[in-house]
Design an enzyme around this catalytic site. Structure first.
Site, mmCIF file in Angstrom:
data_model
loop_
_atom_site.group_PDB
_atom_site.id
_atom_site.type_symbol
_atom_site.label_atom_id
_atom_site.label_comp_id
_atom_site.label_asym_id
_atom_site.label_seq_id
_atom_site.Cartn_x
_atom_site.Cartn_y
_atom_site.Cartn_z
ATOM 1 N N ASP A 180 -4.304 107.906 110.122
ATOM 2 C CA ASP A 180 -4.060 108.736 111.300
ATOM 3 C C ASP A 180 -2.557 108.793 111.556
ATOM 4 O O ASP A 180 -1.766 108.154 110.858
ATOM 5 C CB ASP A 180 -4.843 108.211 112.501
ATOM 6 N N GLY B 73 -0.677 108.805 116.824
ATOM 7 C CA GLY B 73 -0.596 109.409 118.159
ATOM 8 C C GLY B 73 -1.665 108.878 119.102
ATOM 9 O O GLY B 73 -1.374 108.529 120.250
ATOM 10 N N ASP C 107 -0.427 114.610 117.043
ATOM 11 C CA ASP C 107 -1.032 115.462 118.067
ATOM 12 C C ASP C 107 -0.960 114.763 119.411
ATOM 13 O O ASP C 107 -0.689 113.560 119.487
ATOM 14 C CB ASP C 107 -2.497 115.777 117.724
ATOM 15 N N GLN D 1 -7.382 120.281 119.253
ATOM 16 C CA GLN D 1 -7.695 119.682 120.543
ATOM 17 C C GLN D 1 -8.242 120.762 121.483
ATOM 18 O O GLN D 1 -8.671 121.815 121.015
ATOM 19 C CB GLN D 1 -6.412 119.057 121.133
ATOM 20 N N GLY E 172 -9.640 114.445 120.369
ATOM 21 C CA GLY E 172 -9.849 114.414 121.811
ATOM 22 C C GLY E 172 -11.304 114.358 122.212
ATOM 23 O O GLY E 172 -11.672 114.719 123.321
ATOM 24 N N ASP F 151 -15.140 108.713 111.161
ATOM 25 C CA ASP F 151 -14.658 107.334 111.118
ATOM 26 C C ASP F 151 -14.907 106.719 112.467
ATOM 27 O O ASP F 151 -14.905 107.421 113.490
ATOM 28 C CB ASP F 151 -13.157 107.285 110.825
ATOM 29 N N HIS G 150 -23.295 94.742 106.587
ATOM 30 C CA HIS G 150 -24.563 95.431 106.825
ATOM 31 C C HIS G 150 -24.370 96.728 107.590
ATOM 32 O O HIS G 150 -24.894 97.778 107.206
ATOM 33 C CB HIS G 150 -25.550 94.543 107.586
#
Lengths: 378, 378
Positions: free
Chosen positions: A95, A98, A149, A196, A223, A273, A341
């Site tokens: 990332d 931000g 961003d 966003q 966002g 993610d 797991h």
């Protein structure tokens, strides 16, 4: 490199907007839809790279904000890049940092050229602008870098949101220009823009369309899951995804639960993610097809069964009683086994989704999966 | 079972008293000399059973005191025994719990029939006598069970020590009788006696000879490394080991550093266990042939080298810089990787010792190894 498309749509579902695709990076191919385990500080917490491979991880995420503060991106560059540093030779998405600036850092000052803030660790004064985040991610050797961003809070006034989206667009343009000028894109790294727009459908559409015109290799929806109710979150994803280019990968950042991921796949999202599966694992919560169970519960004290009879991984070789014992004894092995797991559960769910899209019955399958999961969660 | 000797001496060194042997248990053969990783609460901290196999562990240790308090030996018995419970199918040695009663428990009351004490966890009133420790270890399914003994403190008055040794002898007799009567020994489990005697050479000799007359399957030397200086400790081992039967395995409990283990092997000791390698790993200390190094040291911040160029294991795939980053960031993976390295270092040292005894040059080799290690430690 330029002759091979880095994102190949293999199949698009007819009953939903789900897609089965293949994303090619400098460190290998990712089959989508996919979940990406999060390795915040250069490690997926409590799990070795070998174990990550065993549970089926294809691509992992690194956090620019954290790695830039410690051990610094320059050190990682000098050690040969993040892949070599952490011993993971598969793809890595990073990332921009931000989001953590907005959620973790102190005394931040958002300016047209970037964000000044203080480290949450030692209060050191730092600055992240488009050039800084692209340089850091280049130092890390990221396969997929994210643009800087601004992530509006929830709730957010309309004019504040519009202003923020305009700034995010400018930063995205600058990031792409930097990655073009310094050869990062030409070398086969990808850069994804972030759409966003908070809870305003029209702003989300405008943001998505504007960024689409910049022809990024991929797009994220940002966002979301910043405090809004789940229906609101799904609406925001829906309002964004349909205006992102169909022939580019789509990624919702920081999401989600198993049902949320299945619903977003049906909307046409390809990548996810989330720290949640590993974070809750460290507190004894594990996932099953009938919903999550908390192993700290006394009722599992003498339970000889595995976490689930239907899930096969290293952790399901052990009894609930043993895993509960490790958890209540605060043994580190609990963190390792339960994280493995939960990550496997998420990764395997994505594998099932891919198979169902290929088979053409994703719509009915994902509804049935969610129904069972939610019935068991009650 | 009775026709196969459970301990076969393969070679006895001529220049030292070192022995190369093979110890057969219900869960497989152990090549000695050997180091046993400690799995106090049903897990070698931060290491999976698969990883234990990868680093060459042959036999591990479980702690009766801890397992009896949580999750209880009855629960482990009901779950199929400790091997199945923790997913380790190799041999397991369990201690009697006596040492932890003396070092951890509160308000203990030593009586002729055993020790009454309070749990260090919740203050519950508990009792361990010969029958209790043998029952617990039978519940666990231990391959090698230890008798209940009384471990005198350091320093210890002579008459207190003599009294304690006499009681330990009585308890040893009772433990063997119980293990004979209930079929534990006949089923191929081993029971080892523990020779005490504090710093009194003559009492150590008497204790060893008295226990030898009881014909146990193996013998431990106890009450060492309880606060006495190292030369004193080695003298106590020396004063005990020569009076223990040559055709039975010999085990010093809770020891030691790499040089200590090599010196004790030269005295004729076959087995060791110690929490130290995993405990110090969790604080960033790792072993090399040139002595231990502490990865928290700033000088390793940008060190691209592995922990050691001469040691090959999963952890040595990573740079010191990365391992230092994990350690200073308090990442759980540091505990896993550094524990694996340290345990492998100890296990590999034992493999080298076995090879040198076989080759006939153990005396010169172990002196040179210690010289280099100690020179680097300065």
């Amino acid at each position: 490199m330029p002759s091979v498309p880095h994102f190949e749509l293999l199949k698009t579902d007819t009953a939903t907007a789900a897609r089965r695709a293949r994303l090619t990076t400098r460190h290998g191919v990712v089959q989508t839809p996919i979940f990406m385990p999060v390795g915040t500080q250069g490690t997926v917490k409590a799990v070795t790279p070998v174990q990550l491979r065993e549970i089926g991880a294809q691509i992992i995420l690194g956090n620019t904000y954290h790695l830039n503060i410690r051990p610094t991106s320059e050190l990682i560059r000098d050690m040969g890049g993040l892949h070599k540093f952490m011993g993971w030779d598969g793809p890595i998405l990073t990332d921009s940092g931000g989001f953590q600036v907005f959620s973790l850092a102190k005394l931040r000052d958002i300016r047209p050229d970037g964000v000044a803030f203080q480290s949450h660790l030692d209060g050191a004064k730092l600055f992240l602008g488009p050039r800084e985040v692209m340089t850091i991610q280049q130092n890390l050797g990221s396969d997929i870098a994210m643009v800087l961003d601004e992530c509006p809070p929830f709730p957010c006034e309309r004019d504040v949101c519009a202003h923020s989206v305009a700034r995010t667009f400018e930063w995205a343009k600058q990031c792409k220009q930097i990655a073009t000028d310094n050869g990062f894109l030409a070398a086969g790294h990808h850069v994804f823009a972030i759409a966003q727009g908070s809870t305003y459908d029209d702003i989300r559409r405008e943001a998505a369309e504007a960024l689409a015109s910049l022809d990024f290799p991929g797009y994220a929806i940002g966002g979301v899951s910043v405090g809004e109710p789940e229906p609101e979150m799904l609406q925001q994803v829906s309002a964004s995804v349909k205006y992102l280019p169909a022939h580019k990968p789509r990624y919702t950042m920081g999401l989600g639960t198993p049902p949320q991921m299945l619903k977003m796949i049906a909307m046409g999202v390809d990548m996810f993610d989330c720290v949640m599966p590993t974070r809750v694992a460290r507190n004894g919560l594990v996932f099953t097809p009938d919903g999550p169970i908390n192993l700290r519960n006394e009722k599992y004290r003498a339970d000889p069964r595995p976490i689930s009879d239907e899930v096969q991984n290293y952790t399901t070789n052990f009894s609930r009683a043993y895993l509960r014992h490790l958890t209540t004894s605060n043994e580190m092995l609990a963190g390792t086994l339960l994280s493995m797991h939960n990550l496997h559960f998420f990764l395997d769910l994505m594998a099932q989704a891919r198979a169902r899209i290929e088979a053409g019955d994703y719509a009915t399958w994902h509804r049935a999966w969610i129904t069972r999961y939610e019935a068991g969660s009650k």
